[in-house]
Design a protein around this motif. Structure first.
Motif, mmCIF file in Angstrom:
data_model
loop_
_atom_site.group_PDB
_atom_site.id
_atom_site.type_symbol
_atom_site.label_atom_id
_atom_site.label_comp_id
_atom_site.label_asym_id
_atom_site.label_seq_id
_atom_site.Cartn_x
_atom_site.Cartn_y
_atom_site.Cartn_z
ATOM 1 N N LEU A 1 9.184 -12.646 -29.210
ATOM 2 C CA LEU A 1 9.737 -12.707 -27.868
ATOM 3 C C LEU A 1 9.068 -13.766 -27.007
ATOM 4 C CD1 LEU A 1 10.092 -8.897 -27.084
ATOM 5 C CD2 LEU A 1 11.844 -10.464 -27.898
ATOM 6 N N SER A 2 7.890 -14.210 -27.400
ATOM 7 C CA SER A 2 7.154 -15.198 -26.604
ATOM 8 C C SER A 2 6.946 -16.460 -27.417
ATOM 9 C CB SER A 2 5.798 -14.639 -26.155
ATOM 10 O OG SER A 2 4.986 -15.662 -25.612
ATOM 11 N N SER A 3 7.625 -17.533 -27.033
ATOM 12 C CA SER A 3 7.444 -18.790 -27.766
ATOM 13 C C SER A 3 6.031 -19.319 -27.598
ATOM 14 C CB SER A 3 8.467 -19.825 -27.286
ATOM 15 O OG SER A 3 8.343 -20.044 -25.889
ATOM 16 N N GLN A 4 5.392 -19.031 -26.421
ATOM 17 C CA GLN A 4 4.016 -19.505 -26.221
ATOM 18 C C GLN A 4 3.055 -18.868 -27.221
ATOM 19 O OE1 GLN A 4 6.052 -18.337 -23.810
ATOM 20 N NE2 GLN A 4 5.638 -19.301 -21.835
ATOM 21 N N GLU A 5 3.183 -17.552 -27.398
ATOM 22 C CA GLU A 5 2.303 -16.874 -28.355
ATOM 23 C C GLU A 5 2.615 -17.307 -29.782
ATOM 24 O OE1 GLU A 5 2.090 -12.666 -27.897
ATOM 25 O OE2 GLU A 5 1.991 -12.758 -25.712
ATOM 26 N N LEU A 6 3.893 -17.564 -30.048
ATOM 27 C CA LEU A 6 4.264 -18.016 -31.386
ATOM 28 C C LEU A 6 3.606 -19.355 -31.707
ATOM 29 C CD1 LEU A 6 5.927 -17.864 -33.982
ATOM 30 C CD2 LEU A 6 7.851 -18.846 -32.724
ATOM 31 N N LEU B 1 15.279 -25.997 -27.994
ATOM 32 C CA LEU B 1 14.590 -26.148 -29.276
ATOM 33 C C LEU B 1 13.126 -26.532 -29.082
ATOM 34 C CD1 LEU B 1 17.320 -27.960 -31.397
ATOM 35 C CD2 LEU B 1 16.291 -25.749 -31.923
ATOM 36 N N SER B 2 12.841 -27.232 -27.981
ATOM 37 C CA SER B 2 11.452 -27.642 -27.732
ATOM 38 C C SER B 2 10.552 -26.444 -27.472
ATOM 39 C CB SER B 2 11.396 -28.599 -26.538
ATOM 40 O OG SER B 2 11.709 -27.914 -25.333
ATOM 41 N N ALA B 3 11.135 -25.324 -27.046
ATOM 42 C CA ALA B 3 10.321 -24.138 -26.760
ATOM 43 C C ALA B 3 9.645 -23.619 -28.015
ATOM 44 C CB ALA B 3 11.192 -23.051 -26.141
ATOM 45 N N CYS B 4 10.259 -23.859 -29.169
ATOM 46 C CA CYS B 4 9.708 -23.372 -30.436
ATOM 47 C C CYS B 4 9.066 -24.513 -31.235
ATOM 48 C CB CYS B 4 10.800 -22.716 -31.279
ATOM 49 S SG CYS B 4 11.763 -21.451 -30.424
ATOM 50 N N ARG B 5 8.803 -25.626 -30.566
ATOM 51 C CA ARG B 5 8.231 -26.812 -31.220
ATOM 52 C C ARG B 5 6.788 -27.021 -30.747
ATOM 53 N NH1 ARG B 5 10.928 -31.874 -32.862
ATOM 54 N NH2 ARG B 5 12.811 -31.089 -31.848
ATOM 55 N N ASP B 6 5.862 -27.282 -31.671
ATOM 56 C CA ASP B 6 4.482 -27.494 -31.258
ATOM 57 C C ASP B 6 4.240 -28.958 -30.917
ATOM 58 O OD1 ASP B 6 4.114 -28.918 -33.598
ATOM 59 O OD2 ASP B 6 2.852 -27.422 -34.569
ATOM 60 N N THR C 1 12.410 -26.866 -13.293
ATOM 61 C CA THR C 1 11.569 -25.922 -12.551
ATOM 62 C C THR C 1 11.980 -24.471 -12.718
ATOM 63 O OG1 THR C 1 12.951 -26.337 -10.618
ATOM 64 C CG2 THR C 1 10.924 -27.602 -10.792
ATOM 65 N N SER C 2 13.019 -24.201 -13.535
ATOM 66 C CA SER C 2 13.447 -22.816 -13.746
ATOM 67 C C SER C 2 12.796 -22.288 -15.013
ATOM 68 C CB SER C 2 14.971 -22.742 -13.874
ATOM 69 O OG SER C 2 15.591 -23.033 -12.648
ATOM 70 N N PRO C 3 11.874 -21.322 -14.902
ATOM 71 C CA PRO C 3 11.190 -20.820 -16.101
ATOM 72 C C PRO C 3 12.151 -20.045 -17.009
ATOM 73 C CG PRO C 3 10.038 -20.180 -14.076
ATOM 74 C CD PRO C 3 11.390 -20.671 -13.678
ATOM 75 N N PHE C 4 12.168 -20.414 -18.271
ATOM 76 C CA PHE C 4 12.963 -19.717 -19.275
ATOM 77 C C PHE C 4 12.052 -19.300 -20.417
ATOM 78 C CE2 PHE C 4 16.577 -21.319 -17.085
ATOM 79 C CZ PHE C 4 17.689 -20.587 -17.516
ATOM 80 N N GLY C 5 12.126 -18.027 -20.782
ATOM 81 C CA GLY C 5 11.473 -17.572 -21.990
ATOM 82 C C GLY C 5 12.447 -17.685 -23.149
ATOM 83 N N VAL C 6 11.930 -17.780 -24.356
ATOM 84 C CA VAL C 6 12.776 -17.972 -25.537
ATOM 85 C C VAL C 6 12.333 -17.015 -26.636
ATOM 86 C CG1 VAL C 6 13.615 -19.617 -27.252
ATOM 87 C CG2 VAL C 6 13.050 -20.408 -24.954
ATOM 88 N N TRP D 1 12.704 -24.988 -17.656
ATOM 89 C CA TRP D 1 11.325 -25.296 -18.050
ATOM 90 C C TRP D 1 10.924 -24.248 -19.086
ATOM 91 C CZ3 TRP D 1 6.420 -22.801 -16.653
ATOM 92 C CH2 TRP D 1 5.295 -23.556 -17.053
ATOM 93 N N TYR D 2 10.727 -24.703 -20.326
ATOM 94 C CA TYR D 2 10.469 -23.779 -21.426
ATOM 95 C C TYR D 2 8.992 -23.633 -21.760
ATOM 96 C CZ TYR D 2 15.491 -23.947 -22.293
ATOM 97 O OH TYR D 2 16.855 -23.849 -22.166
ATOM 98 N N LYS D 3 8.248 -24.719 -21.608
ATOM 99 C CA LYS D 3 6.817 -24.659 -21.911
ATOM 100 C C LYS D 3 6.142 -25.900 -21.362
ATOM 101 C CE LYS D 3 6.968 -26.813 -26.525
ATOM 102 N NZ LYS D 3 5.981 -27.862 -26.321
ATOM 103 N N SER D 4 4.852 -25.831 -21.265
ATOM 104 C CA SER D 4 4.078 -26.972 -20.786
ATOM 105 C C SER D 4 3.878 -27.972 -21.913
ATOM 106 C CB SER D 4 2.718 -26.517 -20.261
ATOM 107 O OG SER D 4 1.926 -27.621 -19.897
ATOM 108 N N GLU D 5 3.883 -29.250 -21.535
ATOM 109 C CA GLU D 5 3.563 -30.279 -22.524
ATOM 110 C C GLU D 5 2.072 -30.288 -22.857
ATOM 111 O OE1 GLU D 5 5.762 -32.064 -24.230
ATOM 112 O OE2 GLU D 5 7.253 -30.837 -23.173
#
Length: 845
Positions: free
Chosen positions: A111-116, A146-151, A307-312, A383-387
């Motif tokens: 549920l959290s692309s950041q933790e993934l 797709l960038s949300a799940c990309r390292d 600027t709109s936070p989206f979780g993936v 905005w899916y994740k920080s660069e």
């Protein structure tokens, strides 16, 4: 593993039986193959190798994926999906690292692309697999998702399945009160800061921020400036000053849901952060004519368009999987569906990650128009994740210290901007081994189905089910009962339940009907003609489309009237009876306003539709009679008569600038009589403060066209066991307790059990309505468009335009429409073709 040929062919045969009653040639072909399959033959090694892919989900949502797995296996007969449940909820997913999850199955999701991304070493890079699939459409995913799940190396660790959005609720009256413009999609950071200051002078708390830093209004704003101390400092300072001034309640990851709701209720912020699903719940609950709350994206800023936070939610393949190609096909299949159930209360928390799925699944259908605009704007500025997630995390840590007063913002930034320590190295990942369980065999004699119904109360339905299973122990029926009136998309039911109770309009309403979702029941009914003959006339026709009967009627809606008995008694007006005529109806609605007083204005009839008034003049707009003319003297005089009824307060209608006027007047007790079907709207589920009674529709000289309504029993084309569904719903339709309202079967209506359940007054009303000559038919596209033209013409006449002029224009529009239909309509057109051509002709001007 070698799979038995007969087993594969049986799977296809079962699929064809589920999906069509007309595939006889294919069934014969498969039957012949089955016979061949039973003859011992030399095995061809590897020809029927079956690959099993395991898929890990929490146990409590396993049922959501079972029908999806079944559908995937039919499309991919060489692949079997084994759903495993390593924990009841998300215990395994919440562990410090995801090694155990990667070891549990070939595939899963997070549920959290950041933790993934923090655990990316446990999972395969999907990019090469995607690029090797010519049918994989990367452009079908929402921009940037797709960038949300990309390292940071470009490795795509997961495939987006769905997205969740955070935005702001806006209390519009708070802005109107001080004459400033309320936020809307596209507003900016400077406007946000200004609103905080202006509103802050009028109320204590202006903005209640999100509970987490990532979904706060701050995180996306500062992300582009993590290495720009001046820009970063200015945005952090704006936020800090607003918090110190009491204008913002800062993000608080320790805040409970209860604490948050208390802040909203007690301090009434003008703005507060909310998920999309929360926004829809709030907006749907609004009762005011003018909505109080709106939902907007977070503000844009210079250099910060995302600027709109989206979780993936990302689906991934374990490093230990031995079948990455097959696993990719499964993840791709999942991404092609909206992964929610019809009774899922938070379903709008999950936006399909694919544009095509959002469009085809019905996701947009239930969204209020303003909310849809916000979601689409948010997706375009997501905005899916920080660069640089490491630096953003460090900024959060020092800003948390600033918020608690432990340090000074400028001092902390100056000391730390250039001294961020490198990430610690990760220890090598041990080899991941997956024990793939085999698909368990099922007993074909054990029938199991899921049935959804909210038509009657749960206890009654459960009692009927228990009685049924006493004589049908071989059928296991899982009953799902939940009032879920907002979910009207057909696929929400056909893809999650084998059979269900649903709206009558799923068959012939082109906006609700979906091809290949409902199973035709003609073949079942042909074997039991005694059931067909038991239904009231025309009931089965209402659910027939292109010759296929797609539902078994459950209950019917009666076109009755409700009157304000207290008001009529107070005014001394004779109460109506079930055998009254249309002339007596006209006398009643004329008599009530004549007794109005200075204290209270009284109206005779709440008119949402003018069908009965037109029938009293022997004009059948809804029947599209061949001799009808807008410009006839009869039509013109009737239009003028209708206007005079409104002008004299005999009839009340909803003008364009007061769309809720009728409902407010009825609820206030100022209207004598109205159509019963609108009680839910008029009273919003509440019991009125005055006595109401129900009465039959008046007798008219010509058949009155009424809108067919009620509910029906449907079988999904994806049902696991259609025969078990038929056995159950045919039994259900015969039960008086399941027809507590208005029955569709004659044996039910005449049974002592039903009559005892509803009482003598209801029986008399039902009997009286059966004596009416009513046209229970779905309106043809031509009839629908004739009615549309009439309604629009009457709106203009009510506004004061001359009836003769307006109806002359209407006649020309209708003539042009008929000419267009004559030119474009092929002689053998289907209902859907007629509807499509008809819509094009009515809007061709």
């Amino acid at each position: 593993m070698i799979v038995n040929e007969k087993e594969i062919l049986m799977k296809f045969l079962k699929f064809f039986i589920r999906t069509s009653t007309n595939n006889f040639s294919i069934i014969i072909l498969i039957s012949s193959l089955l016979i061949t399959a039973c003859i011992p033959q030399q095995a061809e090694t590897g020809k029927f190798d079956q690959t099993t892919i395991s898929f890990a989900v929490p146990k409590y949502i396993k049922d959501t994926y079972i029908p999806l797995a079944d559908a995937f296996e039919i499309e991919n007969p060489g692949i079997s999906i084994q759903i495993v449940t390593p924990s009841e909820f998300y215990e395994l997913w919440n562990e410090e690292d995801l090694f155990n999850l990667a070891s549990a199955a070939d595939t899963s999701f997070h549920l959290s692309s950041q933790e993934l991304l923090q655990n990316q070493t446990f999972f395969l890079d999907l990019l090469p697999l995607m690029e090797n699939d010519p049918e994989f459409e990367m452009e079908d995913f929402w921009m940037g998702s797709l960038s949300a799940c990309r390292d940071e190396t470009g490795k795509i660790v997961g495939l987006p399945l769905d997205l969740n959005m955070t935005g702001m609720m806006v209390d519009k009256p708070a802005f109107d009160k001080i004459n400033i413009t309320a936020p809307a999609p596209g507003w900016g950071w400077n406007e946000f800061v200004n609103d905080l200051q202006v509103l802050g002078a009028k109320q204590d708390l202006v903005y209640l921020d999100s509970q987490t830093f990532f979904t706060s209004v701050l995180a996306a704003q500062i992300d582009p400036f993590l290495s720009d101390e001046d820009e970063l400092s200015q945005r952090l300072l704006d936020y800090e000053n607003a918090v110190k001034a009491g204008q913002i309640h800062a993000y608080d990851e320790n805040q409970s849901i209860g604490e948050r709701q208390t802040l909203i209720d007690d301090q009434k912020p003008a703005l507060w952060a909310a998920s999309l699903n929360q926004a829809i719940e709030v907006i749907a609950a609004q009762e005011q004519t003018e909505p109080t709350w709106s939902f907007v994206p977070y503000p844009l800023g210079e250099g910060t368009i995302s600027t709109s936070p989206f979780g993936v939610r990302c689906a991934m393949i374990s490093q230990g999987s031995q079948h990455p190609h097959e696993a990719t096909l499964w993840l791709k299949f999942l991404s092609e569906h909206w992964l929610v159930t019809a009774d899922q209360v938070d379903r709008y928390q999950y936006i399909p990650a694919r544009i095509s799925v959002a469009d085809s699944s019905g996701f947009w259908n239930e969204l209020p128009e303003t909310v849809e605009d916000t979601v689409r704007f948010g997706l375009a500025h997501a905005w899916y994740k920080s660069e640089d997630s490491e630096r953003l995390s460090w900024i959060q840590q020092i800003f948390d210290s600033v918020m608690t007063g432990e340090t000074n913002l400028q001092t902390a930034l100056a000391a730390g901007m250039n001294s961020l320590s490198p990430s610690e190295t990760r220890t090598p990942v041990p080899a991941i081994a997956i024990a793939t369980p085999q698909k368990t065999s099922t007993n074909s004699d054990n029938q199991s189905i899921k049935f959804y119904s909210d038509a009657i109360d749960q206890l009654t339905m459960q009692a009927i089910l228990e009685e049924y299973q006493k004589t049908h122990p071989e059928i296991s029926i899982e009953l799902i009962h939940q009032n879920n009136f907002m979910n009207i998309d057909l696929e929400n039911y056909t893809r999650n339940y084998d059979c269900f109770t649903g709206l009558s309009s799923y068959v012939n309403n082109s906006s609700l009907y979906k091809e290949d979702e409902l199973l035709a029941i003609n073949a079942f009914l042909d074997l039991e003609p005694e059931i067909s003959s038991d239904f009231y006339p025309d009931q089965l026709k209402l659910y027939t489309r292109e010759g296929e009967l797609l539902a078994l009627p459950a209950t019917q809606a009666l076109s009755t009237f409700t009157y304000n008995a207290d008001l009529l008694n107070e005014l001394g007006v004779v109460l109506p009876s079930n055998d009254w005529s249309v002339d007596e109806f006209l006398n009643l609605i004329n008599a009530a306003p004549a007794q109005s007083s200075a204290e209270m204005e009284v109206y005779g009839y709440a008119m949402i539709s003018d069908r009965l008034l037109l029938a009293s003049k022997e004009i059948g707009i809804e029947n599209a009679t061949s001799d009808f003319q807008f410009t006839s003297e009869k039509s013109i005089s009737t239009a003028n008569w209708l206007k005079s009824l409104v002008d004299d307060n005999i009839v009340v209608r909803n003008p364009a600038d007061a769309p809720n006027r009728v409902a407010l007047l009825v609820a206030a007790g100022q209207v004598a009589i109205w159509d019963t079907s609108f009680n839910g709207w008029f009273f919003n589920g509440e019991v009125p403060d005055f006595l109401t009674e129900e009465v039959a529709m008046p007798f008219t000289s010509k058949p009155l066209s009424v809108n067919p309504g009620g509910q029906a029993y449907y079988i999904s084309r994806h049902a696991r066991d259609p025969q078990a569904c038929w056995n159950w719903i045919s039994f259900l339709s015969s039960q008086p307790a399941a027809s507590k309202y208005w029955p569709v079967r004659q044996t039910v209506a005449t049974s002592g059990e039903w009559q005892s359940l509803v009482g003598s007054e209801a029986v008399e009303l039902f009997t009286a309505m059966q004596e009416r000559e009513l046209a229970y038919a779905n309106m043809s596209p031509q009839e629908q468009n004739l009615q549309k033209i009439w309604v629009e013409a009457m709106k203009a006449i009510y506004e004061g335009l001359p009836a003769r002029t307006v109806l002359s224009d209407a006649q020309k529009q209708y003539d042009d429409y008929l000419t267009c239909m004559q030119i474009n309509l092929p002689p053998d057109a289907s209902y859907d073709q007629i509807s499509e051509i008809s819509e094009g002709c009515i809007f061709s001007e």
